[in-house]
Design an enzyme around this catalytic site. Structure first.
Site, mmCIF file in Angstrom:
data_model
loop_
_atom_site.group_PDB
_atom_site.id
_atom_site.type_symbol
_atom_site.label_atom_id
_atom_site.label_comp_id
_atom_site.label_asym_id
_atom_site.label_seq_id
_atom_site.Cartn_x
_atom_site.Cartn_y
_atom_site.Cartn_z
ATOM 1 N N LYS A 266 0.841 -1.161 0.066
ATOM 2 C CA LYS A 266 0.075 0.032 0.064
ATOM 3 C C LYS A 266 0.866 1.264 -0.070
ATOM 4 C CE LYS A 266 -3.900 -1.812 2.583
ATOM 5 N NZ LYS A 266 -4.962 -1.597 1.516
ATOM 6 N N ARG A 340 -10.216 -11.452 1.754
ATOM 7 C CA ARG A 340 -11.336 -12.462 1.351
ATOM 8 C C ARG A 340 -10.557 -13.971 1.481
ATOM 9 N NH1 ARG A 340 -11.658 -9.097 -4.304
ATOM 10 N NH2 ARG A 340 -11.361 -7.538 -2.652
HETATM 11 N N1 BES Z 1 -8.429 -3.527 4.375
HETATM 12 C C1 BES Z 1 -8.466 -3.191 2.669
HETATM 13 C C2 BES Z 1 -9.718 -2.551 2.808
HETATM 14 C C3 BES Z 1 -9.788 -0.942 3.037
HETATM 15 C C4 BES Z 1 -8.906 -0.054 2.354
HETATM 16 C C5 BES Z 1 -10.572 -0.801 4.011
HETATM 17 C C6 BES Z 1 -9.164 1.279 2.705
HETATM 18 C C7 BES Z 1 -10.624 0.580 4.606
HETATM 19 C C8 BES Z 1 -9.718 1.365 3.944
HETATM 20 C C9 BES Z 1 -8.158 -4.573 1.904
HETATM 21 O O1 BES Z 1 -7.514 -5.498 2.517
HETATM 22 C C10 BES Z 1 -7.777 -4.089 0.685
HETATM 23 O O2 BES Z 1 -6.646 -3.843 0.511
HETATM 24 N N2 BES Z 1 -8.456 -4.137 -0.119
HETATM 25 C C11 BES Z 1 -8.202 -3.648 -1.601
HETATM 26 C C12 BES Z 1 -8.925 -4.565 -2.450
HETATM 27 C C13 BES Z 1 -8.298 -4.541 -3.935
HETATM 28 C C14 BES Z 1 -6.861 -4.679 -3.949
HETATM 29 C C15 BES Z 1 -9.083 -5.299 -4.753
HETATM 30 C C16 BES Z 1 -8.779 -2.261 -1.877
HETATM 31 O O3 BES Z 1 -9.863 -2.096 -1.556
HETATM 32 O O4 BES Z 1 -8.067 -1.294 -2.195
HETATM 33 MN MN MN Z 2 -5.734 -5.334 1.696
#
Ligand code: BES
Ligand code: MN
Ligand code: ZN
Length: 505
Positions: A266, A340
């Site tokens: 990230k 997931r």
């Molecule tokens: N924990 C995150 C989701 C999230 C992101 C919650 C920002 C709250 C704020 C999750 O594990 C994630 O990183 N999801 C990705 C999925 C994507 C790679 C398809 C996302 O939402 O960017």
């Molecule tokens: Mn994630």
């Protein structure tokens, strides 16, 4: 925070000993008593300083004939739950600088139905995080009296009070662990919280480690944990309040104690907030805390897959194909879609409980925050009955959610040339494609998914966990008490019917 229920009308409130008095004033209530507080209300109304504008405040210092130093009058508007929450919040915030240790809230007009909302609002507005900030302890509110004018002795008021107290305890626990820094809230720490809950009456807790997870074939969950030095934990909590024959509701909570994204790292800014990626798990723990207070006649199972998502030489890579407990192979196209991957194995594990329903709770997608903001959680379910019951529980507890679709067409993008399914589709409809991924693993029982990415915590100056959706889950579970009871006691033929109904909702 200790709550007490008391009978206090405005006359008695004037001589009541407390650090601060909050008086909810309704526009409907036009009877003017001779006591000093009633007189003050009448005069303030006449001068226009107090009207029916929702949550309008009037703070008074040392009013004549009143024992308390600080009194805050606040308009409860139309008396709806939303305005009561808004009003109580505003009043508690107004008193914050005075740091009262003991607060009394007079619900002069609001009936016992508003106790739950009012108590939760006091707890939320006065919450102070102290676990790694001991200097904040001075501001902690320790005692709260909830005062009703006449109803203390009624069963309904007592019942509402117990419910309020249990919900506040559950939400507090969820907040507390949601807020813990990732080095103070590891998978092992969460397992410790669950073990402590497991010692309470009617509760049982089992914690599995890496070896057991491998034996179970949870290849997907294990793959996410691989890049971290913190060992994974799989928590199995059980609350047994009904006969063994009563099918349980299973709650599955995402417990990523820190989500760096893994190799699909990230961006740096705001990454600290990914400590909140275990708020689904915290909401399950909080719900069990509340159940331990209320002891309803139902059975509930809590499943928490918990680990960190970290980059490392041993970590999961984009392109890797892993095998889930269900046997389905998964092509990992993005290691940041890890939620997931840990949930799918927990959903497969849930089958062994022959559940009446399975609900997973997860901070799953940033896309859900784009769709619904921070007000409502995303709700997904192929079952109308289950979706409607969860939606209604959200409305009743003011822990709101909104249903999103699960049309088959949304699963199109999850196709893979190298595995049964890919772990991501395109950017569009990201919260729905994530739910479609989970749905593949939840075919054996009625299932719902709550995406709490937008509702589980606040950013900015108010950064902190909200404890949601403990209110919704508790409300929902208490609503299943009757179906569970009828499934247990009804004669055979109707018992089947009742189980069928329970299985749907
Ligand atoms: N924990 C995150 C989701 C999230 C992101 C919650 C920002 C709250 C704020 C999750 O594990 C994630 O990183 N999801 C990705 C999925 C994507 C790679 C398809 C996302 O939402 O960017
Ligand atoms: Mn994630
Ligand atoms: Zn995540």
């Amino acid at each position: 925070m200790n709550f007490e229920l008391k009978t206090l009308d405005l006359h008695a409130a004037a001589t009541h000993k407390t650090d601060a008095l909050i008086i909810l004033v309704s526009a409907k209530d036009t009877t003017i008593g001779k006591d000093p507080l009633s007189q003050l209300i009448a005069e303030a109304r006449k001068s226009g300083d107090l009207d029916a504008t929702p949550a309008k405040l009037l703070s008074v210092w040392r009013p004549q004939g009143v024992s308390t130093q600080r009194v805050v009058f606040v308009s409860s508007g139309d008396g709806s739950a939303r305005v009561v929450r808004q009003a109580v919040t505003a009043a508690v915030v107004a008193l914050k600088s005075a740091k009262p240790a003991h607060l009394t809230l007079c619900l002069t007009d609001a009936s016992e139905h508003r106790l739950q909302v009012a108590a939760q609002a006091v707890a939320d507005a006065s919450y102070v995080y102290t676990a790694t900030k001991p200097s904040a302890k001075a501001a902690v509110l320790t005692r709260v009296v909830l005062a009703l004018p006449t109803a203390e002795k009624t069963q309904a008021a007592k019942h509402a009070f117990e419910l309020a107290r249990a919900q506040v305890a559950g939400v507090s626990l969820a907040k507390e662990w949601g807020n813990r820094p990732p080095n103070h809230g590891t998978p092992t720490h969460l397992a410790g919280v669950a073990k402590a809950l497991g010692k309470k009456a009617g509760m049982h807790c089992q914690v599995l480690g890496p070896k057991e997870i491998e034996k179970l074939g949870m290849g997907s969950f294990a793959a996410v944990a691989r890049g971290s030095v913190e060992p994974l934990r799989f928590i199995v909590l059980q609350y047994n309040g009904a006969a063994k024959s009563v099918a349980p509701t299973v709650l599955v909570g995402k417990g990523i104690t820190f989500d760096s994204g893994g190799i699909s790292l990230k961006p740096g800014p705001g990454m600290d907030e990914m400590k909140f990626d275990m708020c689904g798990a915290a909401s399950v723990l909080g719900t069990f805390e509340a159940l331990s207070h209320l002891k309803p006649a139902i059975n509930v199972v809590g499943l928490i897959p918990t680990c960190e998502n970290m980059p490392d030489g041993t970590a999961l890579k984009p392109g890797d194909v892993i095998t889930s407990m269900s046997g389905q192979t998964i092509e990992v196209l993005n290691t940041d879609a890890e939620g997931r991957l840990i949930l799918c194995d927990a959903l497969t594990y849930a089958t062994r409980f022959k559940p009446r329903a399975v609900i997973d709770i997860a901070t799953l997608t940033g896309a859900c925050v784009i769709s619904l903001g921070h007000v409502r959680s995303g709700l997904f379910s192929p079952s109308d009955d289950l979706a409607n019951a969860l939606f209604a529980a959200g409305e009743a507890s003011l822990d709101l959610c909104w249903r999103l679709p699960l049309d088959e067409e949304y699963a199109e993008g999850l196709k893979s040339n190298f595995a049964d399914v890919a772990n991501v589709a395109g950017r569009e409809g990201g919260s729905i494609t994530a739910a479609k991924f989970l749905q593949r693993f939840a075919k054996d029982y009625p299932w719902a998914h709550l995406d709490i990415a937008g509702s589980a915590w606040k950013s900015g100056a108010a950064k902190g966990a909200t404890g949601r959706p403990v209110g919704l889950l508790l409300q929902y579970l208490l609503g299943t008490v009757e179906t569970a009871a009828s499934a247990k006691t009804a004669p055979k033929k109707t018992a089947k019917k009742a189980t069928g109904r329970a299985a749907k909702a």
